[in-house]
Design a protein around this motif. Structure first.
Motif, short mmCIF file in Angstrom:
data_model
loop_
_atom_site.label_atom_id
_atom_site.label_comp_id
_atom_site.label_asym_id
_atom_site.label_seq_id
_atom_site.Cartn_x
_atom_site.Cartn_y
_atom_site.Cartn_z
N GLY A 194 -7.79 4.34 12.29
CA GLY A 194 -8.47 5.42 11.57
C GLY A 194 -9.97 5.40 11.83
O GLY A 194 -10.56 6.55 12.36
N ILE A 195 -10.57 4.41 11.38
CA ILE A 195 -12.20 4.27 11.27
C ILE A 195 -12.55 4.42 12.75
O ILE A 195 -13.45 4.90 13.25
CB ILE A 195 -12.64 3.14 10.67
CG1 ILE A 195 -12.31 3.45 9.05
CG2 ILE A 195 -14.02 2.95 10.90
CD1 ILE A 195 -12.53 2.24 8.13
N LEU A 252 0.74 -1.32 0.09
CA LEU A 252 0.12 -0.02 -0.20
C LEU A 252 0.73 1.37 0.05
O LEU A 252 0.62 2.33 -0.51
CB LEU A 252 -0.83 0.24 1.16
CG LEU A 252 -2.12 -0.49 1.31
CD1 LEU A 252 -2.90 -0.24 2.61
CD2 LEU A 252 -3.20 -0.14 0.14
N HIS A 312 -4.97 2.90 8.43
CA HIS A 312 -5.96 1.73 7.71
C HIS A 312 -5.79 0.45 8.48
O HIS A 312 -6.59 -0.19 8.75
CB HIS A 312 -5.37 1.85 6.30
CG HIS A 312 -6.22 0.82 5.55
ND1 HIS A 312 -7.44 0.82 5.37
CD2 HIS A 312 -5.63 -0.24 4.99
CE1 HIS A 312 -7.74 -0.25 4.66
NE2 HIS A 312 -6.74 -1.06 4.35
N ARG A 313 -4.62 0.16 8.33
CA ARG A 313 -4.29 -1.48 8.79
C ARG A 313 -4.53 -1.41 10.21
O ARG A 313 -5.08 -2.60 10.66
CB ARG A 313 -2.77 -1.92 8.57
CG ARG A 313 -2.80 -1.78 7.03
CD ARG A 313 -1.52 -2.89 6.66
NE ARG A 313 -1.31 -3.10 5.22
CZ ARG A 313 -0.21 -2.88 4.70
NH1 ARG A 313 0.81 -2.59 5.44
NH2 ARG A 313 -0.02 -3.03 3.15
N PHE A 362 -0.85 7.06 6.73
CA PHE A 362 -2.17 6.59 6.44
C PHE A 362 -2.36 4.75 6.25
O PHE A 362 -3.45 4.23 6.81
CB PHE A 362 -2.56 6.93 5.11
CG PHE A 362 -3.30 8.33 5.35
CD1 PHE A 362 -4.61 8.59 5.49
CD2 PHE A 362 -2.38 9.66 5.08
CE1 PHE A 362 -5.20 9.82 5.73
CE2 PHE A 362 -2.93 10.86 5.52
CZ PHE A 362 -4.44 10.94 5.71
N VAL A 363 -1.01 4.46 6.25
CA VAL A 363 -1.07 2.80 6.14
C VAL A 363 -1.33 2.28 7.54
O VAL A 363 -2.08 1.57 7.74
CB VAL A 363 0.29 2.39 5.83
CG1 VAL A 363 0.38 0.81 6.01
CG2 VAL A 363 0.51 2.66 4.32
#
Lengths: 241, 468
Positions: free
Chosen positions: B277-278, B247, B272-273, B268-269
């Motif tokens: 983040g969410i 990614l 995300h992983r 950002f990786v």
């Protein structure tokens, strides 16, 4: 021979604790230099000072002619480092970490170089696994690869053999011996006296932040001494003093 | 249990006190007490336009949201603990060397954190109000009731998010189902009963009409939520040999025009992983703001026209500024020690990542504007929200560098942070209440925000990186 690493009366204090106390030493180009000392003797502090990660309380450190305190970033651009504790970033894969390091260090053929390291250290099957899921030994291989991937003229490595199996230790030792043959320098901090005696050309012994001795391994051998016994007697004397 | 708990309490104390001194850390609750004590004298002036009961709503909203924002313990697997604290030998790692289960140690860790939050934030707040009540004419009995009920409000937020974040890690579908069920119940109350769900918030109901029976029931319900969260918590988030597609490189390419593409791409990786983040966007941003919206809507009648929405956009900006903490909590400087990366470069990259994440509050305020019929003021509200967020983050970067989560407990840091932000936001709120379009003036905050970031970069480059 030119000194590529030099310290002059280098001191580092953390509050009341003196981690390094007026240490002066020089490491010549092409040396495989071993920095030896018991726990807490100041070895890691020395590497952090030489690479400009922390500032000295007194004295100076120069690496490749650069003042480590003032030009730490330029020093770190030109050297390779294996730190004592830090692991690679958890959520990057092994390959991504080398790409990350390669991009920061502006290495253009990073993929080819990474493949060479995966082959040499035999962990190509793990290159797309997240660093957090790698075993300690594989993480150490990855840290080793990132330190040498840009083929630095000086590498400062803290306990590089830790967590590696005997076969891989042998691969790494052979690599280091070969690396310094091309006028490149390795500054190795280690507890392993046997390894230091086997691969180092020169060494220094730190104890409680003070430099107890520095010299060449061959000189020591010629005097009929062995590094482990020499180290132990010196440190014990220092402890009793 | 008590032995481990007390040692963890000591350990937490030492982490902070060794970084900025015992006195500075000890003065933190004293400062909260002082601020609330002095602020309480302003209340009689506000009572003319705002009933006391409705002001209490704000305190419950603030502490419920604080509970929401700190309750994401479920997201903390061992790996996250490592990333948060580095490879330090904290007691929370001792499961491997002591005959104690990971779950037991984690329970102690969460209780320790909860007690610290109560001691540092909730109790000083309550005692400040109680101490001022004889002078402000407030009822002492009501003031004393704040102590258990605000604590319950904070713990309610914390336990709710602890459970949801645990569910999120176990099964995202289960988490969404739980959020949907809660949303439907709240929607049912709003649509069918026409009542604001905030009015039925148990700590507030207890404040209005206290009974020991209801208090004990509320405590038992929270204990059940906490136990369920612990039961569902999975300490070790499964070591696998799963292969991941790359990614990083596409992201580096995408961010190639930004100042530090690899560092921003890595952030950002990570987001995300790790699922952080969410997770953070839901638990530390969306849910606290929904709660604040419900509570704040109760004082809408007392605010100037459109004042509610403008005030909500400012609060969203303040909450959004904490995204700087999300992106700095991942890394310690040590991870970059072997690379030619200066602290200033890292601060710059974290601010860049923060700036990209500001799309979340921008979209959120735009959506809120249209859902509440305030579409005409969407643009000034978004400007107000983002400017406040950037300003808050700039001040935070200057005061705390890469360690806002730790240094905010330095009394000097928090005091400066509150004074600088408080003064600026008070002036801009007053202007925006006069005319909502004046909220656009807040765009000038971007200039001092930028200056703060620049000063932060030179300031934190001149000191040894902080670690523990």
């Amino acid at each position: 021979m030119t000194a590529v690493l030099e310290t002059d009366n280098l001191c580092k204090r953390y509050g009341d604790v003196t981690a390094l106390d007026h240490v002066s030493l020089a490491v010549e180009e092409g040396a495989l230099f071993g920095l030896l000392g018991p726990n807490g003797s100041g070895k890691t502090t020395m590497i952090r000072l030489l690479t400009g990660q922390i500032r000295p309380s007194g004295g100076s450190a120069r690496v490749l002619g650069l003042d480590a305190a003032r030009e730490g970033i330029r020093v770190r651009e030109r050297v390779g480092i294996i730190p004592e504790q830090e692991s690679p970033p958890s959520f990057l894969t092994a390959m991504e970490y080398l790409e990350f390091v390669g991009t920061i260090r502006k290495v253009h053929d990073i993929e080819e170089r990474a493949e060479k390291w995966f082959d040499l250290l035999e962990f190509g099957d793990k290159k797309h696994v997240l660093c957090k899921d790698l075993s300690r030994g594989t993480r150490q291989k990855l840290m080793f690869a990132q330190a040498f991937i840009h083929e630095p003229s000086v590498a400062l490595i803290d306990e590089p053999l830790i967590n590696l199996d005997p076969i891989m230790q042998d691969v790494v030792k052979e690599f280091l011996k070969g690396y310094v043959k091309s006028e490149r320098t390795v500054f190795l901090s280690t507890h392993s006296l046997e390894v230091a005696e086997e691969i180092c050309s020169s060494f220094a012994i730190l104890h409680r932040g003070r430099l107890l001795h520095s010299g060449s391994v061959s000189g020591l051998m010629e005097a009929g001494e062995h590094l482990p016994e020499f180290f132990l007697s010196l440190v014990r004397r220092g402890r009793d003093a | 249990m008590p032995e481990l708990f007390w040692r963890m309490m000591k350990e937490e104390w030492r982490i902070h006190s060794t970084m900025f001194g015992q006195i500075s850390f000890a003065l933190f609750p004293v400062m909260i007490f002082g601020i609330v004590w002095m602020s309480a004298f302003l209340l009689p002036m506000l009572h003319a336009s705002l009933p006391q009961v409705d002001l209490a709503f704000l305190a419950y909203a603030i502490f419920l949201s604080l509970g929401f924002m700190v309750g994401g313990f479920g997201l903390l697997g061992n790996e996250m603990m490592n990333r948060r604290f580095g490879q330090a030998s904290l007691l929370v790692y001792s499961a491997r060397s002591l005959p104690l289960s990971e779950r037991f140690i984690f329970a102690n860790f969460v209780i320790k954190d909860t007690v610290y939050y109560l001691l540092l934030w909730v109790f000083p707040f309550c005692f400040g109000y109680i101490a001022a009540s004889p002078f402000t004419g407030a009822s002492l009995q009501k003031a004393l009731l704040l102590l258990p009920t605000l604590a319950l409000s904070f713990i309610s937020g914390l336990c709710t998010i602890f459970l949801l974040s645990t569910l999120y890690v176990r099964s995202k579908a289960a988490c969404w189902a739980a959020i949907l069920a809660v949303s439907l119940s709240l929607g049912y109350m709003v649509v069918l009963n026409g009542s604001n769900p905030a009015l039925n918030f148990p700590p507030y109901m207890l404040y209005m009409n206290f009974s020991w029976g209801a208090f004990i029931v509320a405590c038992l319900m929270l204990a059940a939520l906490f136990s369920l969260s612990l039961l569902l918590f999975s300490p070790e988030q499964g070591v696998t040999t799963k292969q991941y597609r790359g990614l990083l490189r596409p992201l580096i390419h995408r961010f190639r025009r930004l100042p530090n593409p690899p560092l921003t791409a890595k952030d950002f990786v990570d987001l995300h992983r790790s699922g952080i983040g969410i997770g953070q966007a839901i638990f530390s941003f969306l849910l606290p703001l929904i709660a604040i919206f419900l509570f704040l809507s109760l004082i809408d009648p007392y605010l100037p026209a459109h004042g509610f929405f403008i005030l909500f956009s400012l609060i969203t900006g303040v909450v959004a500024s904490t995204m700087y903490t999300w992106v700095t909590e991942f890394d310690s400087f040590g991870a970059y020690a072997c690379l030619p990366v200066a602290t200033s470069t890292l601060i710059q990259s974290k601010v860049t990542t923060f700036a990209i994440l500001q799309a979340i509050p921008a979209v959120f305020i735009a959506a809120a504007a249209f859902l509440t019929g305030e579409g005409a003021f969407a643009l000034p509200a978004i400007v107000f929200c983002l400017s406040s967020s950037f300003f808050g983050a700039g001040v935070m970067a200057y005061l705390c560098g890469l360690s806002p989560g730790v240094l905010i407990y330095n009394v000097n840091v928090l005091f400066t942070y509150l004074v600088v932000n408080g003064a600026v936001f008070a002036i801009l709120s007053a202007l925006s209440f006069a005319n909502p379009l004046f909220a656009s003036i807040s765009v000038v905050l971007l200039v001092p925000a930028l200056l703060f970031v620049e000063r932060a970069m030179s300031r934190w480059d001149s000191v040894d990186p902080i670690g523990f």
